[in-house]
Scaffold this motif. Sequence first.
Motif, PDB file in Angstrom:
ATOM      1  N   ALA A 167       0.836  -1.208   0.000  1.00  0.00           N
ATOM      2  CA  ALA A 167       0.000   0.000   0.000  1.00  0.00           C
ATOM      3  C   ALA A 167       0.869   1.256   0.000  1.00  0.00           C
ATOM      4  O   ALA A 167       0.379   2.342  -0.313  1.00  0.00           O
ATOM      5  N   PHE A 168       2.128   1.103   0.362  1.00  0.00           N
ATOM      6  CA  PHE A 168       3.036   2.254   0.473  1.00  0.00           C
ATOM      7  C   PHE A 168       4.334   2.008  -0.292  1.00  0.00           C
ATOM      8  O   PHE A 168       5.396   1.860   0.316  1.00  0.00           O
ATOM      9  N   PRO A 169       4.261   1.924  -1.611  1.00  0.00           N
ATOM     10  CA  PRO A 169       5.497   1.667  -2.378  1.00  0.00           C
ATOM     11  C   PRO A 169       6.469   2.828  -2.240  1.00  0.00           C
ATOM     12  O   PRO A 169       6.066   3.987  -2.180  1.00  0.00           O
ATOM     13  N   ARG A 170       7.718   2.500  -2.172  1.00  0.00           N
ATOM     14  CA  ARG A 170       8.778   3.510  -2.075  1.00  0.00           C
ATOM     15  C   ARG A 170       9.006   4.120  -3.449  1.00  0.00           C
ATOM     16  O   ARG A 170       9.057   3.406  -4.436  1.00  0.00           O
ATOM     17  N   LYS A 171       9.123   5.435  -3.492  1.00  0.00           N
ATOM     18  CA  LYS A 171       9.434   6.087  -4.756  1.00  0.00           C
ATOM     19  C   LYS A 171      10.918   6.035  -4.990  1.00  0.00           C
ATOM     20  O   LYS A 171      11.706   6.112  -4.069  1.00  0.00           O
TER      21      LYS A 171
END
Length: 135
Positions: A130-134
């Motif tokens: 839900a919180f992919p790293r950019k």
Amino acid sequence: MNEMTSTGDARAQEAFAAARKYVLLFGAISAVVLGTVAVMAFIGGETTSFMWVRAVVMLAIAPLLHRMVVRAAEGSAKAFDRVRTLSVVMPIAIIGVDLIPGLCPAWYAVLQGLSGLALVAVAVITRGPAFPRKK
């Protein structure tokens, strides 16, 4: 937000809802720990100042963590980073301290360890899909 998806993203909001539940579980277990320490003291069981202080502190931290998760869900990158950090550091500290020989009885260490496991779940959620790293 930097380094995470929009907090309006349905997947992110579901993840925050799950994180809130695990923080509530951490608080509930912390309340059980404090209650158990109180009962043990009342019946003459083994309790120490360390056990009392730590149980009170852990219970006091729960609403603060919950507020951080709520703020993160509202879009606060600082709150999100704090939740991510604390959900890793706290279980390590809880378990690490519990492993010090003679510091606390086994029942206390087990209950505290369970509260730490609830925070491990928060750490996994805040590092999940839900919180992919950019990049």
